[in-house]
Design an enzyme around this catalytic site. Structure first.
Site, PDB file in Angstrom:
ATOM      1  CG  HIS A   1      -0.113   4.464   4.785  1.00 16.47           C
ATOM      2  ND1 HIS A   1      -0.878   3.648   5.589  1.00 16.47           N
ATOM      3  CD2 HIS A   1      -0.899   5.518   4.441  1.00 16.47           C
ATOM      4  CE1 HIS A   1      -2.085   4.194   5.732  1.00 16.47           C
ATOM      5  NE2 HIS A   1      -2.128   5.327   5.044  1.00 16.47           N
TER       6      HIS A   1
ATOM      7  CG  ASP B   1       5.255   2.923   7.026  1.00 17.99           C
ATOM      8  OD1 ASP B   1       4.350   3.427   6.340  1.00 17.99           O
ATOM      9  OD2 ASP B   1       5.027   2.133   7.972  1.00 17.99           O
ATOM     10  CG  HIS B   2       4.333  -0.075   3.953  1.00 11.81           C
ATOM     11  ND1 HIS B   2       4.472  -1.382   4.349  1.00 11.81           N
ATOM     12  CD2 HIS B   2       3.908   0.607   5.052  1.00 11.81           C
ATOM     13  CE1 HIS B   2       4.120  -1.502   5.627  1.00 11.81           C
ATOM     14  NE2 HIS B   2       3.783  -0.311   6.073  1.00 11.81           N
TER      15      HIS B   2
ATOM     16  CG  HIS C   1       5.033  -2.347  10.069  1.00  9.23           C
ATOM     17  ND1 HIS C   1       4.031  -1.787  10.820  1.00  9.23           N
ATOM     18  CD2 HIS C   1       5.138  -1.582   8.963  1.00  9.23           C
ATOM     19  CE1 HIS C   1       3.545  -0.740  10.183  1.00  9.23           C
ATOM     20  NE2 HIS C   1       4.203  -0.589   9.056  1.00  9.23           N
TER      21      HIS C   1
ATOM     22  CG  HIS D   1      -3.848  -0.257   6.455  1.00  4.14           C
ATOM     23  ND1 HIS D   1      -3.603  -0.285   7.800  1.00  4.14           N
ATOM     24  CD2 HIS D   1      -2.900   0.555   5.921  1.00  4.14           C
ATOM     25  CE1 HIS D   1      -2.563   0.491   8.064  1.00  4.14           C
ATOM     26  NE2 HIS D   1      -2.114   1.008   6.957  1.00  4.14           N
TER      27      HIS D   1
ATOM     28  CG  ASP E   1       0.943  -1.215   7.435  1.00  3.72           C
ATOM     29  OD1 ASP E   1       1.846  -2.037   7.689  1.00  3.72           O
ATOM     30  OD2 ASP E   1       1.120   0.017   7.441  1.00  3.72           O
TER      31      ASP E   1
ATOM     32  CG  HIS F   1      -0.324   0.152   2.531  1.00 11.34           C
ATOM     33  ND1 HIS F   1       0.599  -0.748   3.029  1.00 11.34           N
ATOM     34  CD2 HIS F   1      -0.484   1.080   3.508  1.00 11.34           C
ATOM     35  CE1 HIS F   1       0.969  -0.371   4.240  1.00 11.34           C
ATOM     36  NE2 HIS F   1       0.348   0.743   4.552  1.00 11.34           N
TER      37      HIS F   1
HETATM   38 ZN   LIG Z   1      -0.013   1.663   6.486  1.00 11.28          ZN
END
Ligand SMILES: [Zn+2]
Length: 309
Positions: free
Chosen positions: A65, A67-68, A266, A141, A208, A63
């Site tokens: 976000h 941090d990914h 994570h 999520h 997530d 996804h």
């Molecule tokens: Zn996320």
């Protein structure tokens, strides 16, 4: 023997810490080298491992976000800088195509590498690889998120001494595998008589998400499960509210799904002591348990022993 292992680039959620880079993972699996969820700094973390940008065959993003995926611009530009000669496949939630387009062309660079982009459009979408099937499942999520699993089909291992006993050699072996039997001087030899079952292996990557069907679908009988455990049970209500798992939840999923090696990662920056994740998960899972640290490698366990028959 072909190599099947997980290389951990980073293990922090949301914000990196002094000990933990933004998350990022590489799976080496036969001829596939798959980069999952490259967070910020992934390009540099690769330099601390034996994986090079040129090794990468595929990138999977769960996804969009930060941090990914904030490691995508650097990693993608590096593919061109290093003149990676083969196309690199890329998968991500189709609803995030605009984010991907921006990240891919975040800055000016001389683009030579070829990306073979196949967005994930539907829950259960499958992509055929030489080594098995890559499957995406929808997770829960706040934004569109898919986890992935790699499933190798069950096969069989031919027994040379049995083949020799029947005098089967050369192209006849291939025919026996393909057809399932061979007629020799009026006697039929079946594949099962000269082989043993070879159970396929499974790798699952669950980021997530709150608990949902997709988590269980991905984790089912995984030899190696990489799963987020952002929180501990003390923050279970918060975890549920923001679409994340606790270490206890992740461990229970692993137990209920017959997982062999469980890798938790994570982690929220609020917990400086990784031992707490181990202790909480251990109470619910008694298989191989790894609390991921940056730049460590986790081997896919040896194949399950086939049941008699
Ligand atoms: Zn996320």
């Amino acid at each position: 023997m072909s190599m099947r292992e997980l290389v951990v680039l980073g293990t922090a959620s949301q914000a990196p810490t002094r000990q933990r880079n933004h998350n990022g993972y590489v799976l080496r699996w036969d001829d596939e080298v798959i980069l999952f969820d490259p967070g910020e700094g992934s390009q540099r973390q690769l330099l601390h491992t034996t994986v090079t940008a040129t090794d990468l065959t595929r990138i999977c993003v769960t996804h969009f976000h930060g941090d990914h995926c904030l490691g995508l611009p650097g990693t993608i530009q590096r593919l061109s800088l290093d003149r990676v000669p083969h196309p690199v496949a890329v998968h991500f939630p189709a609803g995030g195509a605009e984010y991907f387009a921006r990240l891919r062309h975040a800055t000016s660079f001389y683009e030579t590498a070829e990306l073979a982009v196949t967005p994930i459009e539907t829950d259960g979408q499958r992509i055929a690889l030489r080594c098995g099937t890559l499957e995406a499942r929808r997770l829960r999520h706040p934004i569109e998120t898919y986890g992935y699993r790699l499933v190798e089909p069950d096969g069989c291992r031919m027994l040379p001494e049995k083949l020799a006993a029947y005098g089967i050699a050369g192209p006849a072996v291939g025919e026996l595998i393909r057809v399932g039997h061979l007629d020799l001087d009026g006697r039929r030899v079946t594949r099962d008589e000269v082989s043993v079952p070879r159970p396929g292996q499974r790798f699952a990557f669950v980021m997530d998400t709150g608990l949902c069907d997709g988590v269980y679908a991905l984790a089912e009988h995984a030899d190696l499960l990489v799963i987020e455990s952002t929180f501990l049970e003390s923050e279970a209500a918060l975890a549920a509210e923001v679409g994340h798992l606790t270490a206890a939840q992740a461990a229970r999923v692993a137990t209920e799904s017959g997982v062999r090696t469980l890798v938790l990662t994570h982690f929220s920056q609020r917990y400086p002591d990784p031992g707490r994740f181990f202790d909480e998960a251990r109470a619910h899972f008694d298989g191989d348990l790894v609390i991921a640290e940056d730049l460590t490698t986790v081997q896919v366990p040896p194949r399950r022993v086939a049941s008699a028959g």
